[in-house]
Structure formats: structure tokens, C-alpha cells
Design a protein around this motif. Sequence first.
Motif, PDB file in Angstrom:
ATOM      1  N   UNK A  42       0.304  -1.395   0.322  1.00  0.00           N
ATOM      2  CA  UNK A  42       0.025   0.135   0.248  1.00  0.00           C
ATOM      3  C   UNK A  42       0.623   1.210   0.134  1.00  0.00           C
ATOM      4  N   UNK A  43       2.436   0.973  -0.464  1.00  0.00           N
ATOM      5  CA  UNK A  43       2.857   2.175   0.046  1.00  0.00           C
ATOM      6  C   UNK A  43       2.671   3.650  -1.581  1.00  0.00           C
ATOM      7  N   UNK A  44       2.797   2.456  -2.729  1.00  0.00           N
ATOM      8  CA  UNK A  44       2.641   3.548  -3.706  1.00  0.00           C
ATOM      9  C   UNK A  44       1.004   3.971  -4.023  1.00  0.00           C
ATOM     10  N   UNK A  45       0.189   2.577  -3.370  1.00  0.00           N
ATOM     11  CA  UNK A  45      -1.608   3.575  -3.802  1.00  0.00           C
ATOM     12  C   UNK A  45      -1.271   4.362  -2.355  1.00  0.00           C
ATOM     13  N   UNK A  46      -0.719   4.815  -1.470  1.00  0.00           N
ATOM     14  CA  UNK A  46      -1.013   5.915   0.005  1.00  0.00           C
ATOM     15  C   UNK A  46      -0.409   7.137  -1.188  1.00  0.00           C
ATOM     16  N   UNK A  47       0.592   6.621  -1.477  1.00  0.00           N
ATOM     17  CA  UNK A  47       1.297   7.939  -1.977  1.00  0.00           C
ATOM     18  C   UNK A  47       0.364   9.105  -3.453  1.00  0.00           C
ATOM     19  N   UNK A  48       0.129   8.052  -4.028  1.00  0.00           N
ATOM     20  CA  UNK A  48      -0.840   8.823  -4.894  1.00  0.00           C
ATOM     21  C   UNK A  48      -2.058   9.372  -4.128  1.00  0.00           C
ATOM     22  N   UNK A  49      -2.772   8.330  -3.616  1.00  0.00           N
ATOM     23  CA  UNK A  49      -3.888   9.120  -2.823  1.00  0.00           C
ATOM     24  C   UNK A  49      -3.605  10.662  -2.071  1.00  0.00           C
ATOM     25  N   UNK A  50      -2.681  10.631  -1.118  1.00  0.00           N
ATOM     26  CA  UNK A  50      -2.091  12.278  -0.784  1.00  0.00           C
ATOM     27  C   UNK A  50      -1.328  13.258  -1.580  1.00  0.00           C
ATOM     28  N   UNK A  51      -0.949  12.275  -3.161  1.00  0.00           N
ATOM     29  CA  UNK A  51      -0.217  13.812  -4.132  1.00  0.00           C
ATOM     30  C   UNK A  51      -1.199  13.073  -5.179  1.00  0.00           C
ATOM     31  N   UNK A  52      -2.027  13.507  -5.295  1.00  0.00           N
ATOM     32  CA  UNK A  52      -3.099  13.163  -6.490  1.00  0.00           C
ATOM     33  C   UNK A  52      -2.856  13.677  -8.054  1.00  0.00           C
ATOM     34  N   UNK A  53      -1.593  14.880  -8.485  1.00  0.00           N
ATOM     35  CA  UNK A  53      -1.387  15.523  -9.118  1.00  0.00           C
ATOM     36  C   UNK A  53      -0.101  15.461  -9.189  1.00  0.00           C
ATOM     37  N   UNK A  54       0.338  14.290  -8.879  1.00  0.00           N
ATOM     38  CA  UNK A  54       2.064  13.618  -8.749  1.00  0.00           C
ATOM     39  C   UNK A  54       2.012  13.661 -10.455  1.00  0.00           C
ATOM     40  N   UNK A  55       3.901  13.619 -10.469  1.00  0.00           N
ATOM     41  CA  UNK A  55       4.506  13.424 -11.269  1.00  0.00           C
ATOM     42  C   UNK A  55       5.033  12.170 -10.600  1.00  0.00           C
ATOM     43  N   UNK A  56       5.158  11.067 -11.948  1.00  0.00           N
ATOM     44  CA  UNK A  56       6.660   9.414 -11.373  1.00  0.00           C
ATOM     45  C   UNK A  56       7.770   9.621 -12.120  1.00  0.00           C
ATOM     46  N   UNK A  57       8.534   9.494 -10.611  1.00  0.00           N
ATOM     47  CA  UNK A  57      10.171   9.764 -11.076  1.00  0.00           C
ATOM     48  C   UNK A  57      10.548   8.033 -11.417  1.00  0.00           C
ATOM     49  N   UNK A  58      10.841   6.941 -11.581  1.00  0.00           N
ATOM     50  CA  UNK A  58      10.967   5.745 -10.975  1.00  0.00           C
ATOM     51  C   UNK A  58      12.469   6.052 -11.001  1.00  0.00           C
ATOM     52  N   UNK A  59      12.583   5.645  -9.546  1.00  0.00           N
ATOM     53  CA  UNK A  59      14.179   5.068  -9.119  1.00  0.00           C
ATOM     54  C   UNK A  59      14.811   4.056  -9.570  1.00  0.00           C
ATOM     55  N   UNK A  60      14.789   3.690 -10.809  1.00  0.00           N
ATOM     56  CA  UNK A  60      15.452   2.587 -11.632  1.00  0.00           C
ATOM     57  C   UNK A  60      15.946   2.737 -12.090  1.00  0.00           C
ATOM     58  N   UNK A  61      17.320   1.325 -12.584  1.00  0.00           N
ATOM     59  CA  UNK A  61      18.467   2.084 -13.307  1.00  0.00           C
ATOM     60  C   UNK A  61      18.367   1.775 -14.470  1.00  0.00           C
ATOM     61  N   UNK A  62      17.370   0.686 -15.197  1.00  0.00           N
ATOM     62  CA  UNK A  62      16.505   0.520 -16.629  1.00  0.00           C
ATOM     63  C   UNK A  62      14.972   1.622 -16.490  1.00  0.00           C
ATOM     64  N   UNK A  63      14.955   1.797 -18.170  1.00  0.00           N
ATOM     65  CA  UNK A  63      13.666   0.706 -18.604  1.00  0.00           C
ATOM     66  C   UNK A  63      13.863  -0.624 -18.648  1.00  0.00           C
ATOM     67  N   UNK A  64      12.341  -0.887 -18.453  1.00  0.00           N
ATOM     68  CA  UNK A  64      12.109  -2.747 -18.201  1.00  0.00           C
ATOM     69  C   UNK A  64      10.953  -2.953 -18.377  1.00  0.00           C
ATOM     70  N   UNK A  65      10.657  -4.301 -17.398  1.00  0.00           N
ATOM     71  CA  UNK A  65       9.471  -4.297 -16.858  1.00  0.00           C
ATOM     72  C   UNK A  65       8.846  -3.618 -15.573  1.00  0.00           C
ATOM     73  N   UNK A  66       9.657  -3.188 -15.032  1.00  0.00           N
ATOM     74  CA  UNK A  66       8.983  -3.130 -13.804  1.00  0.00           C
ATOM     75  C   UNK A  66       8.951  -1.443 -14.192  1.00  0.00           C
TER      76      UNK A  66
END
Length: 234
Positions: A47-71
Motif C-alpha cells: 500500500x505504499x504506492x497507493x498511499x502516495x498516490x492518494x496523498x499526491x493525486x497530481x504528482x509526477x512519477x519519477x522511477x528510481x530504477x537503473x533501466x527501462x524494463x518490465x517494472x
Amino acid sequence: MLQAILVAHGAPADPDPQEAAMAALANRVAASLPGWQIRGATLAAPDALEGAVAALPDALIYPFFMAEGWFTKTNLPKRLNACGGGGMRQLRPFGADPALPDLMITVAGRAAQEAGIAPDRAALLLAAHGSQVSRSSAEMTEALAGLMRERAGFARVVMGFVEEAPFLQDAARGLGPAICLPLFALSAGHVTGDVPEALAEAEFAPEGVLLPPIGAAAGVPALIAAALARSVSS
């Protein structure tokens, strides 16, 4: 007020430490962006992502990942759709940031200087995840290795992977003086276990120096802040 959510994979077996790390990173990024609301979340923590989206419904999403992939291409958009964030704008991941090579050069060069290693007589070993099913991690690492060969000033730049050839224990063997920079966002299982174990098998020490993952570098909050600011100015 501008909003952003920094999203990482996290550690399903023990999600709390990585969730805390992302919250701390979000605070450091926010310190560089007055007027922004920024939260961190991992996919692994329930529920961490879900809680963040509920708190910040107009947010940009920054993927803290090293590569574009399935995730980043499939799992994260699906999770966002499921919790009402399907319309959120998702930025390129951390590993694709055009400022990352300069940060890597700074980190590796400073480490070599502190260790008394002359880069033009040493190797830079990039330790990355790799995959048996996807080329995204290897392609990202190959691209960064090419830039490091051109610009970093090391005698050699080599790659080693945890989950595909060339395996890290093979790439690290017999390098002599070297700096190993793990290309991981967080200090989770691969960084704390697989990487040091592979280097021990290769007898990388004492001539080799293992650094923290690039995602833990001091310049990362400023890099992320700059990416978020660019995204709204453009």
C-alpha cells in the motif's frame, strides 16, 4: 503546489528499510525544490504506492530504477492504473538521466583519489544487475560503460553482472588496482550480498575498492531535483 512521487522497487522480503530510504531521499530532493510536495514509495511495501498516490493525486512519477524494463514499462503503470493514478505523467528512470555519467565520473574519480589510485593505471568496474530474460539492464550498462571509456580517464572500463555473463566474479578477477561502482539505485540484497560475495570470490581486494551504489551518491538528490524541474519547465 507541484507534486512528485519517487518510486523504487524495494525489497519484498524486508520492505521497511528501503521504504525509509525512499522517504529520506524524497526529503533531500524536496530541500532543493521549494514549493514542491515530494514523497517516496517502493513497489514492495504493501500500500505504499497507493498511499502516495492518494496523498499526491497530481504528482509526477519519477522511477528510481537503473533501466527501462518490465517494472517501469508494465508493472508500475499497471499499479498506478489500479489505484487511480493512471493519468499521472511518468518520467524517464534514474539510470537514463543524461546527468548520470557526469555523476559517475565524479564519484569514481574522487574514490580513486582518496584511495591513492591513479585512474590512468587502473580499471573502473561497473557492477550491474543483468538479466537472463531482458536486455534492458545490460544495454544501459553497455551505454554507460562506453561513455566512461571516452570520458572517465581510467585505463580500462569493464562490466560485470549479477545475473548474466560476463558475471561479476569473472569480470573482477585479475584487474589489479580498480574501483568497483555498483549501478544500483538502493542498497538492497544485490548490493549488500551478491556484489561483495562476487568480489570476494574474485579476490578483488586489497587492490580493488568497492563503492556504495550510485543511487546513494551525494549528488543524486540534486540530479533528481533537476530532472523534476526540467519536466515542468518543458
